[in-house]
Design an enzyme around this catalytic site. Structure first.
Site, short mmCIF file in Angstrom:
data_model
loop_
_atom_site.label_atom_id
_atom_site.label_comp_id
_atom_site.label_asym_id
_atom_site.label_seq_id
_atom_site.Cartn_x
_atom_site.Cartn_y
_atom_site.Cartn_z
N GLU A 41 33.28 -51.60 36.13
CA GLU A 41 32.92 -51.97 34.75
C GLU A 41 33.94 -52.23 34.01
OE1 GLU A 41 30.78 -48.68 33.14
OE2 GLU A 41 31.75 -47.00 33.75
N ASP A 67 29.27 -52.14 30.14
CA ASP A 67 30.63 -51.98 29.97
C ASP A 67 31.30 -53.19 30.36
OD1 ASP A 67 31.16 -49.83 28.26
OD2 ASP A 67 30.44 -48.56 29.98
N CYS A 105 23.38 -51.19 37.42
CA CYS A 105 22.54 -50.27 36.72
C CYS A 105 22.82 -50.34 35.13
CB CYS A 105 23.19 -48.77 37.13
SG CYS A 105 24.78 -48.47 36.75
C1 PEP Z 1 27.15 -49.66 32.09
O1 PEP Z 1 28.21 -49.63 31.50
O2 PEP Z 1 26.53 -50.56 32.24
C2 PEP Z 1 26.24 -48.58 32.25
C3 PEP Z 1 25.18 -48.51 33.28
O3 PEP Z 1 26.91 -47.31 31.83
P1 PEP Z 1 26.88 -46.93 30.37
O4 PEP Z 1 25.54 -47.76 29.57
O5 PEP Z 1 26.03 -45.32 30.23
O6 PEP Z 1 28.10 -46.93 29.71
MG MG Z 2 29.32 -47.67 31.28
#
Ligand code: PEP
Ligand code: MG
Length: 560
Positions: free
Chosen positions: A412, A436, A483
Site C-alpha cells: 500500500e 492507501d 483487500c
Molecule cells: C487499504 O488501505 O486498502 C486497506 C485495506 O486498509 P485500511 O483501509 O484499513 O487502511
Molecule cells: Mg491501509
C-alpha cells in the site's frame, strides 16, 4: 427535472415523495429540582428500551453500533445526574455533559473519532426527545427523506415507517449511519449539496444509490425507466442470494476466493451467513478501538481463537495493529504530527513500541498453536528492513511459529512497488491495500473532501500498479489478494480477475454480489479487458469499458 449529484453510500433505487426534515430545534423548557433527576432517569429508561428494541430486531452490524450507544447512554446519564446533584436542570445537565465530550473529540481531528461525535449527537437528541416527550415527525410510507444530516436512531425510526430512500447534505461513506443504511438495504445518497433548499415537501424524487444521482421532479418517461431499473435490481438480488453458497469460479474454470474484511465477531457472523471463503483482512485496530484499555495477549489470543474456530478450515488473515493516520487509539500514546498519514502508522508504530508488537505476536502465536488456519500480515510496510525486523520478532517468540504461520504484507506504499523482486522472497503472500495505495500514489489524503476528485482507485495508474504486483507474485507463485474497497466494487471485479488476483477480500454484505459476477464472466475475456484498460487515460474511461463488458455477460440492465 433537476439532477443533483452526491456520494452514493447505499445501493438501490428509491422513488417517492420528498419529505424535507427540518433540524431539531431545542426550545425545551428546563426541568429543575427533584423533577430533574426523575426526568433524566425516565429518559434513560425510554432511550434504552428503544435501543433494545432495535438491537433485537436489526442485523448484527447495526446491533453492534447500538450496543455501543447503550454503553454511552449509561455513562452520560451518570455524569448528568452528578450535574443535577450540583443544582443544574435536566436539559442543561445532558447538554453540558455531551457537549463537553463532543468538544474534546472534535479537537482530535480524526475522521474515525468523528464517528463517535455523530453517535454522541444522536444520543443527545434521543435523550432530549425523551426528556420532553417530543415525538419524531411521522412520515408517510414510501417517502424519501431529505435532510441536512441524518442520525442512526432517526434512520431506524424512519425505516420502521417504511421510507424508500434518503438524501442528506452531509455524511460520508464510512459513517455509522451509512453502514446502517447499507445493511438495511435503504438507498441513500450523502453529500448532496443544498438539497434541503432545492427540494420541497411533496416533490417527486428518484434516489439512484448506485450513481449518486438525485432526480427532482423527473418526467413520466424517466420515472418509467427507473421503475424498470428498480424491478431489475430486485430480481438481481435474488440471483446474488443463489450465488453465495457456491464457489466463485469463472465460466471457464478459474477459481477466485471471496473472503471478508472484518473488524469484529459480528462482522464475521455476517460474512459466514453470506458465504465467505475466509477472512482476508481482520482490522485488529477495530477490536482495540472497541475497548477502553489494551487487551492482554491472553485476551486477544482468545478472540483470535474464537474467530479462527468459527471459520473451521477457512483462513483467518490477521492484520497487525494499524494505528496512526486517522486511527489513533485513545489509550495509546501518539505524537502530534503534521502529516499523520505519512507518520508513525502501522508497522512503524509497532516497531517503535515493541512491547505492543510482542504482545500482538504472542497472541497470534498462542492462537495458531490451536488453530491451523491463521495468517498474519503487516500494514504500511515501506522497506525490506521492516519485514526483516518483524520476522525476527516472530522468530524470537517462537522459531516454530515462523515456519508454521503464513506471513504476508500489505502492498500500500509506493516504495514497495519498486522492491517487489526482493519482497516476494520474504513473504508467503501479498495483500493489496488499494485504499492507501491510491492515497499515496496520487498524494491525496483519503479523508480530505477538497481533493476527493483526484482520488480514484479505478484510475489506470492504480491498475498498472496492481498489474505489476500480480506479475511479481505469479513469478514466485505466491497468492495475491486485494483487500481495499476496490475489491467490493462490481466494476473492478473483471479487471482484478483478468489481472490474475487470487482472492478478493470484500465487505461482508458484498460477498454474494462479487461471487455472482465472477461466476458469470470468463477469465480469458477478462484478461483481454484488463490489458485494454491499462492503456486508458483515466478512471472514467476505465468504467465505461467495464460497463460494456459487464452488459455482455450480466445483461443490459445492470445498475452500475
Ligand atoms: C487499504 O488501505 O486498502 C486497506 C485495506 O486498509 P485500511 O483501509 O484499513 O487502511
Ligand atoms: Mg491501509
Amino acid at each position: 427535472m433537476q439532477i443533483i449529484k452526491g456520494i452514493p453510500v447505499s445501493g438501490g433505487m428509491g422513488i417517492g415523495e420528498a419529505i424535507v426534515i427540518q433540524p431539531v430545534i431545542q426550545t425545551t423548557t428546563e426541568i429543575t429540582g427533584e423533577d430533574a433527576k426523575s426526568a433524566i432517569l425516565n429518559a434513560k429508561k425510554n432511550t434504552i428500551e428503544l435501543l433494545d428494541e432495535f438491537i433485537a430486531r436489526e442485523p448484527p452490524e447495526v446491533a453492534d453500533i447500538l450496543k455501543a450507544h447503550k454503553l454511552m447512554v449509561d455513562a452520560i446519564v451518570s455524569e448528568a445526574l452528578e450535574e443535577v446533584e450540583k443544582g443544574r436542570g435536566a436539559v442543561a445537565a445532558i447538554n453540558s455533559v455531551i457537549d463537553k465530550y463532543v468538544k474534546l473529540l472534535t479537537a482530535s481531528g480524526s475522521s474515525l473519532i468523528q464517528l463517535r461525535v455523530n453517535d454522541l449527537i444522536d444520543i443527545k437528541n434521543t435523550l432530549l426527545e425523551n426528556l420532553t416527550q417530543k415525538n419524531i415527525e411521522h412520515v408517510k410510507k414510501g417517502s424519501i427523506i431529505v435532510i441536512k444530516e441524518i442520525q442512526p436512531s432517526q434512520l431506524l425510526r424512519y425505516k420502521n415507517q417504511g421510507i424508500a430512500g434518503i438524501v442528506s447534505e452531509r455524511g460520508s461513506y464510512t459513517s455509522h449511519v451509512a453502514i446502517i443504511a447499507r445493511n438495511l438495504g435503504i438507498p441513500a445518497i450523502f453529500g448532496a449539496k443544498n438539497v434541503t433548499e432545492l427540494v420541497k415537501n411533496g416533490d417527486l424524487i428518484i434516489v439512484d444509490g448506485f450513481s449518486g444521482e438525485v432526480l427532482i421532479n423527473p418526467d413520466k418517461n424517466t420515472v418509467e425507466l427507473y421503475n424498470a431499473k428498480k424491478k431489475t435490481f430486485t430480481k438481481l438480488i435474488q440471483l446474488f442470494e443463489r450465488a453465495k453458497d457456491k464457489h466463485a469460479i469463472t465460466t471457464d474454470g478459474y477459481k477466485v476466493l471471496v473472503t471478508a474484511n472484518i473488524g469484529s465477531e459480528d462482522d464475521l457472523n455476517t460474512a459466514l451467513i453470506n458465504g465467505c471463503d475466509g477472512v482476508g483482512l481482520f482490522r485488529t485496530e477495530f477490536y482495540y478501538l472497541s475497548r477502553q484499555t489494551l487487551p492482554s495477549s491472553e485476551e486477544f489470543s482468545r478472540i483470535l481463537e474464537k474467530l479462527a474456530n468459527k471459520l473451521e478450515e477457512k483462513p483467518l488473515t490477521i492484520r497487525l495493529l494499524d494505528v496512526g493516520g486517522d486511527k489513533p487509539l485513545p489509550y495509546l500514546s501518539s505524537p502530534k504530527e503534521n502529516n499523520p498519514f505519512l507518520g508513525l502508522r502501522g508497522i512503524r508504530y509497532l516497531l517503535k513500541y515493541r512491547g505492543l508488537l510482542k504482545s500482538q505476536l504472542q497472541a497470534i502465536v498462542m492462537a495458531s498453536s490451536k488453530q491451523k488456519n491463521i495468517r498474519v500480515m503487516a500494514p504500511m510496510v515501506s522497506t525490506i528492513e521492516e519485514i526483516r525486523l518483524l520476522k525476527e520478532e516472530i522468530k524470537k517468540i517462537s522459531p516454530k511459529a515462523k515456519e508454521n504461520i503464513e506471513f504476508g504484507i500489505m502492498v500500500e506504499v509506493p516504495s514497495t512497488l519498486f522492491l517487489l523482486d526482493k519482497i516476494i522472497k520474504e513473504v508467503d503472500f501479498l495483500s493489496i491495500g488499494t485504499n492507501d495505495l491510491t492515497q499515496y500514489l496520487f498524494a491525496v489524503d483519503r479523508t480530505n473532501e477538497e481533493v476527493s476528485h483526484i482520488y480514484d482507485d479505478m484510475h489506470p495508474a492504480v491498475l498498472r500498479a496492481i498489474s505489476e504486483i500480480t506479475k511479481h507474485a505469479q513469478k514466485k507463485r505466491i497468492p495475491v489478494d486485494v483487500c481495499g474497497e476496490l475489491a467490493s466494487n462490481p466494476l473492478a471485479v473483471p479487471i482484478l480477475v483478468g489481472l490474475g488476483i487470487n482472492e478478493l477480500s470484500v465487505s461482508p454484505t458484498s460477498i454474494p454480489l462479487i461471487k455472482w459476477i465472477i461466476q458469470n464472466i470468463p477469465l480469458e475475456r477478462s484478461k483481454r479487458l484488463a490489458k485494454e484498460v491499462l492503456t486508458l487515460e483515466n478512471g472514467q474511461e476505465v468504467r465505461e469499458k467495464v460497463r460494456e463488458f459487464l452488459k455482455e455477460y450480466l445483461g443490459e440492465n445492470i445498475p452500475w
